[in-house]
Design a protein around this motif. Structure first.
Motif, PDB file in Angstrom:
ATOM      1  N   GLY A  55       6.909 -10.373 -18.194  1.00  8.07           N
ATOM      2  CA  GLY A  55       6.971  -9.332 -17.169  1.00  8.07           C
ATOM      3  C   GLY A  55       8.400  -9.038 -16.754  1.00  8.07           C
ATOM      4  N   ASP A  56       8.552  -7.979 -15.955  1.00 12.38           N
ATOM      5  CA  ASP A  56       9.866  -7.617 -15.412  1.00 12.38           C
ATOM      6  C   ASP A  56      10.163  -8.501 -14.221  1.00 12.38           C
ATOM      7  N   TYR A  57      11.323  -9.091 -14.204  1.00 15.00           N
ATOM      8  CA  TYR A  57      11.658  -9.897 -13.024  1.00 15.00           C
ATOM      9  C   TYR A  57      13.151 -10.126 -12.949  1.00 15.00           C
ATOM     10  N   ASN A  58      13.563 -10.734 -11.861  1.00 14.77           N
ATOM     11  CA  ASN A  58      14.956 -11.090 -11.647  1.00 14.77           C
ATOM     12  C   ASN A  58      15.021 -12.603 -11.463  1.00 14.77           C
ATOM     13  N   ALA A  59      16.172 -13.178 -11.733  1.00 12.36           N
ATOM     14  CA  ALA A  59      16.235 -14.641 -11.713  1.00 12.36           C
ATOM     15  C   ALA A  59      17.528 -15.130 -11.091  1.00 12.36           C
ATOM     16  N   THR A 107      -1.499 -15.053  -4.358  1.00  9.48           N
ATOM     17  CA  THR A 107      -2.061 -14.750  -5.675  1.00  9.48           C
ATOM     18  C   THR A 107      -0.975 -14.290  -6.632  1.00  9.48           C
ATOM     19  N   GLY A 108      -1.165 -14.602  -7.890  1.00 12.17           N
ATOM     20  CA  GLY A 108      -0.256 -14.131  -8.931  1.00 12.17           C
ATOM     21  C   GLY A 108      -0.551 -12.704  -9.355  1.00 12.17           C
ATOM     22  N   LEU A 109      -1.687 -12.162  -8.886  1.00  8.09           N
ATOM     23  CA  LEU A 109      -1.975 -10.754  -9.143  1.00  8.09           C
ATOM     24  C   LEU A 109      -0.995  -9.902  -8.343  1.00  8.09           C
ATOM     25  N   THR A 110      -0.656  -8.745  -8.860  1.00  2.38           N
ATOM     26  CA  THR A 110       0.164  -7.815  -8.094  1.00  2.38           C
ATOM     27  C   THR A 110      -0.558  -7.540  -6.780  1.00  2.38           C
ATOM     28  N   HIS A 111       0.156  -7.684  -5.656  1.00  2.00           N
ATOM     29  CA  HIS A 111      -0.546  -7.645  -4.367  1.00  2.00           C
ATOM     30  C   HIS A 111       0.169  -6.753  -3.355  1.00  2.00           C
ATOM     31  N   ASP A 112      -0.600  -6.400  -2.320  1.00  2.00           N
ATOM     32  CA  ASP A 112      -0.057  -5.574  -1.241  1.00  2.00           C
ATOM     33  C   ASP A 112       0.647  -6.455  -0.211  1.00  2.00           C
ATOM     34  N   VAL A 113       1.082  -5.875   0.890  1.00  2.00           N
ATOM     35  CA  VAL A 113       1.851  -6.643   1.872  1.00  2.00           C
ATOM     36  C   VAL A 113       1.042  -7.762   2.520  1.00  2.00           C
ATOM     37  N   LYS A 114      -0.277  -7.652   2.487  1.00  4.55           N
ATOM     38  CA  LYS A 114      -1.115  -8.709   3.058  1.00  4.55           C
ATOM     39  C   LYS A 114      -1.419  -9.813   2.046  1.00  4.55           C
ATOM     40  N   GLY A 115      -1.076  -9.576   0.786  1.00  3.66           N
ATOM     41  CA  GLY A 115      -1.316 -10.599  -0.228  1.00  3.66           C
ATOM     42  C   GLY A 115      -2.581 -10.354  -1.032  1.00  3.66           C
ATOM     43  N   PHE A 116      -3.238  -9.209  -0.806  1.00  5.65           N
ATOM     44  CA  PHE A 116      -4.455  -8.915  -1.560  1.00  5.65           C
ATOM     45  C   PHE A 116      -4.124  -8.073  -2.792  1.00  5.65           C
ATOM     46  N   SER A 117      -4.839  -8.372  -3.885  1.00  5.88           N
ATOM     47  CA  SER A 117      -4.499  -7.747  -5.157  1.00  5.88           C
ATOM     48  C   SER A 117      -4.654  -6.232  -5.074  1.00  5.88           C
ATOM     49  N   THR A 118      -3.842  -5.554  -5.845  1.00  3.33           N
ATOM     50  CA  THR A 118      -3.877  -4.088  -5.839  1.00  3.33           C
ATOM     51  C   THR A 118      -3.625  -3.571  -7.242  1.00  3.33           C
ATOM     52  N   ASN A 119      -4.216  -2.413  -7.533  1.00  2.00           N
ATOM     53  CA  ASN A 119      -3.912  -1.696  -8.770  1.00  2.00           C
ATOM     54  C   ASN A 119      -3.207  -0.378  -8.463  1.00  2.00           C
ATOM     55  N   ARG A 120      -2.919  -0.171  -7.190  1.00  2.00           N
ATOM     56  CA  ARG A 120      -2.317   1.102  -6.800  1.00  2.00           C
ATOM     57  C   ARG A 120      -0.896   1.204  -7.340  1.00  2.00           C
ATOM     58  N   THR A 121      -0.555   2.364  -7.856  1.00  2.00           N
ATOM     59  CA  THR A 121       0.780   2.521  -8.452  1.00  2.00           C
ATOM     60  C   THR A 121       1.875   2.396  -7.400  1.00  2.00           C
ATOM     61  N   ASP A 122       1.655   2.987  -6.219  1.00  2.00           N
ATOM     62  CA  ASP A 122       2.714   2.937  -5.193  1.00  2.00           C
ATOM     63  C   ASP A 122       2.952   1.512  -4.710  1.00  2.00           C
ATOM     64  N   GLU A 123       1.861   0.766  -4.524  1.00  2.00           N
ATOM     65  CA  GLU A 123       2.010  -0.613  -4.051  1.00  2.00           C
ATOM     66  C   GLU A 123       2.615  -1.517  -5.131  1.00  2.00           C
ATOM     67  N   THR A 124       2.291  -1.215  -6.388  1.00  2.00           N
ATOM     68  CA  THR A 124       2.864  -1.991  -7.494  1.00  2.00           C
ATOM     69  C   THR A 124       4.375  -1.787  -7.548  1.00  2.00           C
ATOM     70  N   ILE A 125       4.799  -0.534  -7.443  1.00  2.00           N
ATOM     71  CA  ILE A 125       6.239  -0.250  -7.478  1.00  2.00           C
ATOM     72  C   ILE A 125       6.936  -0.922  -6.293  1.00  2.00           C
ATOM     73  N   GLN A 126       6.311  -0.806  -5.124  1.00  2.00           N
ATOM     74  CA  GLN A 126       6.907  -1.388  -3.922  1.00  2.00           C
ATOM     75  C   GLN A 126       7.104  -2.899  -4.087  1.00  2.00           C
ATOM     76  N   LYS A 127       6.058  -3.558  -4.621  1.00  2.00           N
ATOM     77  CA  LYS A 127       6.124  -5.022  -4.767  1.00  2.00           C
ATOM     78  C   LYS A 127       7.192  -5.420  -5.788  1.00  2.00           C
ATOM     79  N   LEU A 128       7.155  -4.797  -6.956  1.00  2.00           N
ATOM     80  CA  LEU A 128       8.097  -5.195  -8.010  1.00  2.00           C
ATOM     81  C   LEU A 128       9.541  -4.875  -7.619  1.00  2.00           C
ATOM     82  N   ASP A 129       9.740  -3.751  -6.932  1.00  2.00           N
ATOM     83  CA  ASP A 129      11.088  -3.411  -6.465  1.00  2.00           C
ATOM     84  C   ASP A 129      11.584  -4.414  -5.425  1.00  2.00           C
TER      85      ASP A 129
END
Lengths: 378, 280
Positions: free
Chosen positions: A134-138, A230-252
């Motif tokens: 995956g994409d990440y920083n280290a 969770t290791g799933l992409t998640h929203d600000v509360k920690g619940f998994s999401t498939n939403r594109t906007d929330e995914t971008i927000q989290k990864l950024d």
């Protein structure tokens, strides 16, 4: 001022001292040459301090256990070498995704595969940046003396806690096993950073909330916040999401909380580059040879400088540009088939020559080898 | 006085996450919901607070359970729940640590962690929902898929042998081992309660239906039909004692299978060591 306590320590032992100084109380690990003294030191010292050591069934379990311990609020450590570091890769990404502070010391040996278990190498440099999927920083840092093994381990813990992210300390077999007499720091000598805890009541708490510095306050399990990890992409509360906007927000958020603070994380030692014709670039054990070669060359009248990287990742490309501005040749020395030299190549002015000194035969690079290279390029 | 519907739902609401939107990811009729209900009532009966429970899971249908429950929830990587849980419990022994897992998660990719958690006898309750297949990825063969059974990766019948999770746990050193089914609800609630109360590593294997894949591929019918089969094919531990192995072939032996109240627990032992070494 009273004399500080001095101790003859291996690099591996100094890592243990540094971790304990930083407040590490839980270690989980699996024996592997040449890192095992870290586990042995923790097994011996932690119970005396009320801490906890556990030998897990493998390296995957080791990193899992320290992540589990970290969410309860503990500062945690594991030590390993190449094969174990490879096994930890998946969960390294889990720690990154869940923003869980952990410190992993990788005492590098010759690779790939089982490679040269008792010999030195620096061939996990890129793995420390790109090991998990995956994409990440280290964040990865590399000390070059036994004393720095202690202080850089403290820094690794501070970075892990400050940025809520996994941090790798890259040692190598020589660094891990070399013995030097070092002064043990006293309380207050070094800053120790503890993760920021939430101040809002649990009902208002968002576990991965956006903040000014992109790092969210982190409660410990049992403190009433009961958030979801969770290791799933998640929203600000920690619940998994498939939403594109929330995914971008989290990864950024994950990426930029490191990227935007490169200045704070990056550390180097830049010597005599202003008038230098040739600049060595090195990290870890090799920097000892580079500094010595620079001094010998300077005494002989050659204009040589040195850049030693203490922080490898995130990489400060701008600093490399600045520090190589005046030279005509850069010599990148590393114990691998060429890893950091490619990062230098990305930013080095095309008018300058890029030379390398590489060893991947299980032996260290000596000052003599660097001086020979100097003769070629000067 | 009989429990009213209102009281029943209050118990559920106390432990379900209000902010987590339902319905769950589980198929209609999935056995996982029955296990979740039994677990909630067991926790409620024992009076644990939400804060003192850490619920850890790996990957799979079953492993989604902690997300719906208002505990400290740790949804981890495939197979690794017990290793994470070991870290939580070891660092914070006062927490009640529960692992919820499936047959693929616990016994294939997580098999090593499973036997070592049993060996350490660390005070963790592991609820293993055994539906004999990988549900989330669409019905592949698992370490508990019976011989000859069909799955998407055993399209001509399973030629492998299967694990008995309870035998495995007992042999590896677990100190409370029990099996239930999603048909035998009252017993399930009872054994989960007993497992939570037990000090040491406890395993509850729950035979559950995946009618969507395992049931469909093996012509076992819908969810109610599969529950009926669990009823017909289960034998209590008491009755099983006097039966031959051949008679027990293909049956589910249910009830408490093993208990050892003597063997010391890992975190307690480590704490004793700390008390001796502290300050030295």
């Amino acid at each position: 001022m009273a004399n500080k306590q001095k101790k003859l320590l291996q690099g591996n032992g100094a890592c243990v001292e540094g971790a304990i100084y930083a407040g590490m109380t839980v270690y989980a690990g699996y024996p592997i040459t040449p890192s095992t003294e870290i586990a042995e030191g923790c097994a011996r010292e932690l119970p005396k301090l009320g801490g906890r050591f556990i030998q897990m069934e493998d390296e995957i379990a080791s990193i899992a256990a320290i992540i589990g311990a970290s969410v309860t609020g503990r500062k945690v450590l594991t030590g390993t070498s190449g094969p174990g570091y490879s096994l930890m890769s998946e969960l390294f990404g889990y720690a990154y995704m869940t923003e869980t502070p952990i410190v992993v010391v990788n005492v590098q040996r010759g690779g790939p595969s089982t490679g040269l278990p008792t010999k030195v190498g620096q061939a996990d440099t890129m793995q420390a940046r790109w090991g998990t999927h995956g994409d990440y920083n280290a964040i990865a840092i590399a000390p070059s003396t036994v004393g720095e093994c202690l202080t850089e381990t403290i820094r690794a813990f501070n970075l892990a806690e400050r940025f809520r992210t996994p941090v790798t300390v890259l040692l190598d077999e020589v660094m891990g096993h070399m013995r030097e007499i070092i002064e043990l720091p006293e309380k207050g000598d070094h800053e120790v950073f503890d993760r920021v805890k939430p101040t809002v009541p649990p009902e208002e708490f968002e576990a991965f909330a956006m903040t000014d510095n992109l790092v969210s306050p982190m409660p410990s399990y049992g403190e009433g916040y009961r958030y979801n990890v969770t290791g799933l992409t998640h929203d600000v509360k920690g619940f998994s999401t498939n939403r594109t906007d929330e995914t971008i927000q989290k990864l950024d958020k994950l990426f930029n909380k490191i990227e935007h603070f490169t200045d704070e994380i990056f550390k180097s030692r830049v010597e005599l580059v202003e008038d230098a014709d040739v600049v060595f670039i090195s990290y870890g054990t090799v920097s000892r040879a580079a500094l010595q070669a620079m001094q010998i060359a300077r005494k002989a009248g050659a204009k040589v400088g040195s850049i030693q990287l203490y922080t490898i990742w995130p990489f400060d490309y701008e600093m490399i540009k600045r520090a190589t501005k005046n030279c005509h040749t850069v010599v990148v020395a590393e114990m691998n088939m060429g890893q950091i030299c490619h990062e230098i190549q990305k930013v080095l002015d095309p008018s300058k020559k890029l030379e390398t000194v590489q060893r991947y035969d299980g032996e260290i690079i000596t000052p003599m080898e660097l001086l020979e290279k100097l003769e070629e390029v000067l | 006085m009989a429990t009213t519907e209102k009281q029943k739902s209050d118990v559920m609401l106390k432990y379900l996450r209000p902010q987590k939107s339902f319905p769950s990811v589980w198929c209609p009729g999935c056995g996982n919901g029955i296990v979740m209900g039994a677990f909630i009532r067991a926790v409620d009966k024992l009076g644990y607070t939400n804060d003192e429970v850490a619920m850890v899971s790996g990957i799979g249908c079953t492993s989604r359970m902690p997300v719906y429950l208002d505990f400290n929830s740790l949804h981890t990587a495939h197979g690794r729940a017990l290793a994470f849980a070991t870290g939580v419990k070891f660092a914070e022994p006062k927490m009640k640590v529960v692992v919820i897992t499936g047959d693929g998660d616990a016994l294939a990719i997580g098999g090593n962690h499973f036997i070592h958690a049993c060996r350490r006898n660390i005070d963790i309750t592991c609820i293993l929902i055994n539906n004999h297949t990988y549900g989330m990825t669409g019905g592949q063969g698992s370490p508990t898929t019976p011989a000859d059974a069909l799955s998407t990766t055993t399209p001509y019948g399973n030629v492998e042998k299967h694990f008995d999770p309870c035998d495995l746990a007992k042999s590896a050193g677990a100190t409370y081992v029990a099996r239930g089914t999603v048909y035998h609800y009252p017993q399930l609630e009872k054994i989960i309660t007993a497992a939570l109360e037990h000090k040491g590593f406890s395993l509850v294997e729950v035979i559950a239906n995946c009618h969507t894949y395992y049931g469909r591929l093996n012509r076992k019918g819908d969810a109610p039909a599969m529950l009926e089969q669990f009823k017909e094919n289960s034998i209590t531990t008491g009755k099983a004692k006097n039966m031959e192995a051949s008679e027990l072939e293909g049956k589910f032996v249910i009830g408490k299978i093993h208990e050892d109240a003597v063997k010391s627990e890992f975190c307690d032992e480590y704490q004793k060591l700390v008390e001796v070494q502290k300050g030295k």
